[in-house]
Design a protein around this motif. Structure first.
Motif, mmCIF file in Angstrom:
data_model
loop_
_atom_site.group_PDB
_atom_site.id
_atom_site.type_symbol
_atom_site.label_atom_id
_atom_site.label_comp_id
_atom_site.label_asym_id
_atom_site.label_seq_id
_atom_site.Cartn_x
_atom_site.Cartn_y
_atom_site.Cartn_z
ATOM 1 N N ALA A 29 97.375 2.164 -30.839
ATOM 2 C CA ALA A 29 96.566 2.546 -29.900
ATOM 3 C C ALA A 29 97.404 3.499 -28.805
ATOM 4 C CB ALA A 29 96.682 1.306 -28.854
ATOM 5 N N LEU A 30 98.558 3.740 -29.081
ATOM 6 C CA LEU A 30 99.264 4.626 -28.251
ATOM 7 C C LEU A 30 99.006 6.051 -28.775
ATOM 8 C CD1 LEU A 30 101.449 5.319 -25.989
ATOM 9 C CD2 LEU A 30 103.326 5.231 -27.860
ATOM 10 N N ALA A 31 98.904 6.052 -30.287
ATOM 11 C CA ALA A 31 98.579 7.382 -30.893
ATOM 12 C C ALA A 31 96.915 7.754 -30.621
ATOM 13 C CB ALA A 31 98.607 7.200 -32.501
ATOM 14 N N VAL A 32 96.127 6.737 -30.407
ATOM 15 C CA VAL A 32 94.726 7.075 -30.423
ATOM 16 C C VAL A 32 94.368 7.252 -29.040
ATOM 17 C CG1 VAL A 32 92.344 6.084 -30.489
ATOM 18 C CG2 VAL A 32 93.921 5.864 -32.356
ATOM 19 N N LEU A 33 94.671 6.481 -28.147
ATOM 20 C CA LEU A 33 94.246 6.520 -26.743
ATOM 21 C C LEU A 33 95.273 7.348 -25.946
ATOM 22 C CD1 LEU A 33 93.380 2.637 -26.265
ATOM 23 C CD2 LEU A 33 91.599 4.639 -26.658
ATOM 24 N N SER A 34 96.510 7.755 -26.142
ATOM 25 C CA SER A 34 97.407 8.343 -25.135
ATOM 26 C C SER A 34 97.350 9.894 -25.844
ATOM 27 C CB SER A 34 98.612 7.797 -25.282
ATOM 28 O OG SER A 34 98.711 6.317 -24.814
ATOM 29 N N SER A 35 96.661 10.175 -26.829
ATOM 30 C CA SER A 35 97.012 11.453 -27.227
ATOM 31 C C SER A 35 96.451 12.711 -26.258
ATOM 32 C CB SER A 35 96.207 11.825 -28.516
ATOM 33 O OG SER A 35 94.957 11.405 -28.230
ATOM 34 N N ILE A 163 87.872 3.555 -36.500
ATOM 35 C CA ILE A 163 88.949 3.763 -35.505
ATOM 36 C C ILE A 163 90.263 3.488 -36.183
ATOM 37 C CG2 ILE A 163 88.732 1.518 -34.616
ATOM 38 C CD1 ILE A 163 89.473 2.502 -31.740
ATOM 39 N N THR A 164 90.447 2.514 -37.033
ATOM 40 C CA THR A 164 91.487 2.184 -37.653
ATOM 41 C C THR A 164 92.041 3.289 -38.646
ATOM 42 O OG1 THR A 164 91.082 -0.211 -37.623
ATOM 43 C CG2 THR A 164 92.759 0.587 -39.348
ATOM 44 N N GLU A 165 91.347 3.964 -39.370
ATOM 45 C CA GLU A 165 91.457 5.087 -40.265
ATOM 46 C C GLU A 165 91.966 6.111 -39.377
ATOM 47 O OE1 GLU A 165 89.655 7.282 -43.987
ATOM 48 O OE2 GLU A 165 89.176 5.102 -43.589
ATOM 49 N N THR A 166 91.290 6.328 -38.273
ATOM 50 C CA THR A 166 91.698 7.545 -37.424
ATOM 51 C C THR A 166 92.788 7.374 -36.855
ATOM 52 O OG1 THR A 166 89.342 7.701 -36.882
ATOM 53 C CG2 THR A 166 91.006 8.777 -35.406
ATOM 54 N N ALA A 167 93.227 6.217 -36.367
ATOM 55 C CA ALA A 167 94.374 5.815 -35.759
ATOM 56 C C ALA A 167 95.821 6.227 -36.938
ATOM 57 C CB ALA A 167 94.712 4.257 -35.200
ATOM 58 N N SER A 168 95.399 5.640 -38.168
ATOM 59 C CA SER A 168 96.418 5.898 -39.191
ATOM 60 C C SER A 168 96.755 7.553 -39.324
ATOM 61 C CB SER A 168 96.142 5.377 -40.425
ATOM 62 O OG SER A 168 95.741 3.957 -40.455
ATOM 63 N N VAL A 169 95.811 8.362 -39.228
ATOM 64 C CA VAL A 169 95.943 9.816 -39.367
ATOM 65 C C VAL A 169 96.561 10.180 -38.170
ATOM 66 C CG1 VAL A 169 94.498 11.910 -39.466
ATOM 67 C CG2 VAL A 169 93.890 9.819 -41.128
ATOM 68 N N LEU A 170 96.174 9.873 -36.972
ATOM 69 C CA LEU A 170 96.760 10.241 -35.801
ATOM 70 C C LEU A 170 98.338 9.893 -35.296
ATOM 71 C CD1 LEU A 170 93.909 9.978 -32.963
ATOM 72 C CD2 LEU A 170 95.147 12.059 -33.945
ATOM 73 N N ALA A 171 98.583 8.954 -35.981
ATOM 74 C CA ALA A 171 100.110 8.286 -35.507
ATOM 75 C C ALA A 171 101.080 9.209 -35.831
ATOM 76 C CB ALA A 171 100.259 6.920 -36.274
ATOM 77 N N LEU A 172 101.070 9.943 -37.202
ATOM 78 C CA LEU A 172 102.154 10.585 -37.479
ATOM 79 C C LEU A 172 102.179 12.083 -36.768
ATOM 80 C CD1 LEU A 172 104.364 11.482 -39.331
ATOM 81 C CD2 LEU A 172 102.760 12.527 -40.932
ATOM 82 N N VAL A 174 101.227 12.538 -33.265
ATOM 83 C CA VAL A 174 101.400 12.278 -31.983
ATOM 84 C C VAL A 174 102.960 11.931 -31.996
ATOM 85 C CG1 VAL A 174 101.159 10.506 -30.310
ATOM 86 C CG2 VAL A 174 99.210 11.352 -31.445
ATOM 87 N N TYR A 175 103.583 11.186 -32.739
ATOM 88 C CA TYR A 175 104.826 10.889 -32.755
ATOM 89 C C TYR A 175 105.801 11.943 -33.128
ATOM 90 C CZ TYR A 175 103.616 6.127 -31.732
ATOM 91 O OH TYR A 175 102.985 5.022 -31.374
ATOM 92 N N LEU A 176 105.237 13.002 -33.885
ATOM 93 C CA LEU A 176 106.070 14.116 -34.361
ATOM 94 C C LEU A 176 106.109 14.854 -33.009
ATOM 95 C CD1 LEU A 176 105.087 15.250 -37.920
ATOM 96 C CD2 LEU A 176 107.213 14.451 -37.184
ATOM 97 N N PHE A 177 104.732 14.952 -32.362
ATOM 98 C CA PHE A 177 104.885 16.027 -31.170
ATOM 99 C C PHE A 177 105.977 15.292 -30.096
ATOM 100 C CE2 PHE A 177 103.105 16.326 -26.702
ATOM 101 C CZ PHE A 177 103.143 17.603 -26.637
ATOM 102 N N VAL A 178 106.228 14.024 -29.865
ATOM 103 C CA VAL A 178 106.763 13.288 -28.884
ATOM 104 C C VAL A 178 108.308 13.780 -29.398
ATOM 105 C CG1 VAL A 178 107.690 11.057 -27.966
ATOM 106 C CG2 VAL A 178 104.936 11.746 -28.128
ATOM 107 N N ILE A 179 108.574 13.537 -30.453
ATOM 108 C CA ILE A 179 109.775 13.659 -31.059
ATOM 109 C C ILE A 179 110.377 15.254 -30.774
ATOM 110 C CG2 ILE A 179 111.555 13.802 -33.054
ATOM 111 C CD1 ILE A 179 110.071 11.302 -33.778
ATOM 112 N N SER A 180 109.288 16.107 -31.194
ATOM 113 C CA SER A 180 109.558 17.524 -31.085
ATOM 114 C C SER A 180 109.900 17.900 -29.567
ATOM 115 C CB SER A 180 108.647 18.519 -31.717
ATOM 116 O OG SER A 180 107.256 18.320 -31.144
ATOM 117 N N ILE A 181 109.179 17.459 -28.637
ATOM 118 C CA ILE A 181 109.204 17.892 -27.090
ATOM 119 C C ILE A 181 110.369 17.329 -26.761
ATOM 120 C CG2 ILE A 181 108.355 17.393 -24.958
ATOM 121 C CD1 ILE A 181 106.785 19.799 -26.648
ATOM 122 N N PHE A 182 110.882 16.004 -27.265
ATOM 123 C CA PHE A 182 112.335 15.568 -26.855
ATOM 124 C C PHE A 182 113.256 16.382 -27.177
ATOM 125 C CE2 PHE A 182 109.980 11.579 -25.204
ATOM 126 C CZ PHE A 182 110.507 11.260 -24.070
#
Length: 605
Positions: A29-35, A163-172, A174-182
């Motif tokens: 949900a963090l990946a889908v709704l917080s992007s 939505i589940t398949e979309t979330a699976s695609v988005l997760a990587l 989104v979290y790569l972006f967060v890590i790269s910005i940090f």
């Protein structure tokens, strides 16, 4: 063929019982709704700097206190919407809160604003993603509209898959972006602390004495564009796994924390590095280049930034169909928005969102700066109404500890109202169309609701008094000659009733006489009535005849127009024939008390 392509793009149909498997965990949900909210880090600071630069380079000092003020507003919104989640666990966000506590019209204002905002979200995100790509590859700058539209098409197809398949695609990504910005923030701080950066801005005065309050407020309101998307979690609570409200609240808190740290980090680095906004290169791109140079890490950061800006639109793809469903359930939007597609998503809402946002990108030529003020106003109106609705709720219900909750929502309402007014006064030339468009949207809601209410009144029956009326039946069969199609149609008509009449329209006396003679020889047991058309029209004399039959027999008989039609083997064969049957149906469908039926006859070759 069409069915195969659909299966390839969207996937196999899912059973209704599989709906629970489409619910989201906190991480997905963090990946889908917080992007959307997280991606605004890529342009939030830049919007502040764009305004401050009008007062000179030294004015960039004010970006730091303005960024801190934006963080304070973020904290208020997170606390406020956390209360909304627990108060309204069925979702709907600002629309439901405002409708329940402030009235239907106010609820529709909030709902309409959010729908417009979600369309703008997709347009802004795809445009911003395109800008990040063109910053790294300037040769693509002239193709930015095409790139943005292709992004929207990809997102639309991806969301139609569920939505589940979309979330699976988005997760990587989104979290790569967060890590790269940090990584960028930490590396940038280390480089600045070790004296690896020298910026002229620090040699200037830390403040500009002649900067106006108006300019500061304008910069603050521009920075608040980084807060768009915060409300998405409260709108989409039904998409969470149980316990839905607890998971939604936790996701909202995680999103707020990550967003706050990244936003203040980028703002500090932009100030320390002396970054000034550039029309051909984003602020994040300049910070990454200064920190790492134009090497692999720089291009990786630009790549994931472009990807997250593009995927940020997915927040709208999750929230828009759900909000449209709730409005449709209340009869303020077409019923088609309540229909779940093959993959259990609200497909019509997804498709409409994609089409409208692509149209918007095309009209604005992919210019994000022109879209962001509209985007921000569209979300801050619901922010304000949601807070005000919660204030009214606490006053009316007065639960235990309500005063503290009331204070939080009061602070939130006053702050978001101030931001809305600042946007309106400082950027009126860019947001004036909202005051035309929103009333039109609300009027449309009321007209749709009136239509459904009128239909319900006309279709409603009294079970005890209203009973079916048994009448006879008269069937009129238009014929163009004596063929197997006509024979097939007459056979079916005679199986229903003995009152069957065949009608032939001729253009001259010779054709009429020839038809009457052949009919008499054939003798199918059905009376033939011939009509003469002086203007070579089949429709006009036939309509007059049907009106005559209707006037004479409507009290005693149901009148059915049975239209023979042959079905060709190949679609292109239709182009070789007159489509009289289609035209006839189009005219007859407007007639009262007339039933139109078609008898198909399938050709084998």
């Amino acid at each position: 063929m069409v069915s195969r392509i659909k299966r390839l793009l969207i996937g196999r149909p899912m059973k209704s019982t599989e709906i629970e498997g489409e619910k989201l965990s906190k991480l997905k949900a963090l990946a889908v709704l917080s992007s959307d909210a997280l991606s605004s880090v890529a342009y939030g600071t830049e919007q502040i700097l764009l305004v401050l630069m009008t007062a000179g380079f030294a004015a960039l000092w004010y970006s730091i206190p303005i960024s801190v003020a934006v963080l304070g507003l973020l904290l208020i919104l997170i606390l406020s919407y956390r209360q909304t989640i627990y108060a309204y666990p069925t979702g709907g966000g600002a629309y439901i809160v405002a409708k329940d506590n402030l009235g239907v019209s106010t609820g529709l204002l909030a709902g309409g604003s959010l729908l417009v905002d979600y369309i703008l979200t997709v347009a802004v995100s795809s445009s911003a993603g395109t800008e990040a790509i063109t910053s790294a590859f300037p040769s693509l700058h002239d193709h930015r509209v095409l790139i943005a539209v292709l992004m929207i098409l990809f997102l639309t197809i991806m969301n139609l898959r569920g939505i589940t398949e979309t979330a699976s695609v988005l997760a990587l990504p989104v979290y790569l972006f967060v890590i790269s910005i940090f990584v960028l923030i930490v590396s940038g701080i280390i480089k600045y602390a070790t004296g690896g950066v020298h910026a002229e801005v620090h040699e200037m005065s830390s403040a500009v004495s002649n900067i106006s309050l108006f300019l500061l407020l304008k910069a603050f309101s521009s920075g608040c564009s980084a807060l768009t998307g915060v409300e998405a979690v409260s709108n989409a609570i039904p998409n969470f796994k149980k316990p839905a409200e607890r998971n939604a609240a936790a996701t909202l808190l995680m999103m707020g924390t990550i967003l706050g740290v990244m936003f203040i980090g980028i703002s500090l680095l932009a100030y320390w590095y002396g970054i000034a906004p550039n029309s051909h290169e984003t602020v994040v791109s300049q910070i990454a280049e200064t920190t790492f140079g134009r090497g692999a890490i720089y291009y990786f950061i630009q790549g994931v930034t472009a990807l997250i800006l593009f995927l940020a639109a997915n927040t709208a793809y999750s929230a828009f169909p759900l909000l449209a469903f709730m409005l449709a359930k209340d009869k303020y939007m077409p019923n088609m928005f309540m229909v779940r597609g093959d993959r259990l998503g609200f497909s019509n809402g997804i498709i409409i969102l994609g089409v409208l946002s692509a149209l918007l990108v095309t009209v604005f030529h992919g210019n994000t700066e022109n879209l962001i003020p509209l985007y921000a106003v569209g979300v801050f109106i619901p922010f304000t109404l949601s807070q005000l609705g919660m204030m009214v709720r606490w006053i009316n219900q007065k639960p235990k500890g309500w005063l503290f909750r009331f204070m939080i929502n009061t602070i939130g309402m006053l702050t978001t109202l101030s931001i809305t007014l600042i946007f309106i006064f400082t950027k009126f030339s860019q947001v004036w169309m909202v005051f035309i468009f929103l009333p039109i949207v609300i009027l449309m809601f009321f007209r749709i609701n009136r239509h459904y209410c009128n239909i319900a009144d006309q279709l409603r029956i009294n079970i005890e008094q209203d009973k079916p009326v048994i009448k006879g039946s008269t069937i009129v069969v238009p014929v163009a000659g004596i063929t197997r199609v006509v024979m097939h149609s007459l056979s079916y008509a005679k199986s229903l009733t003995d009152n069957v009449v065949a009608v032939y329209v001729g253009f001259d006396d010779e054709s009429i006489e020839r038809m009457e003679k052949k009919w008499e020889e054939w003798n199918p047991g059905v009376r033939l009535i011939t009509l003469r058309s002086s203007y070579r029209s089949v429709i006009r004399p036939l309509m007059k005849f049907i009106e005559t039959v209707e006037w004479k027999t409507s009290e005693t008989d149901h009148i059915t127009i049975l239209i023979p039609q042959f079905i060709t083997k190949h679609w292109w064969h239709y182009l070789l024939h007159n489509q009289t049957s289609i035209l006839l149906r189009a005219f007859l469908i407007t007639q009262k008390d007339v039933v139109i039926a078609t008898v198909p006859y399938h050709l084998k070759r």
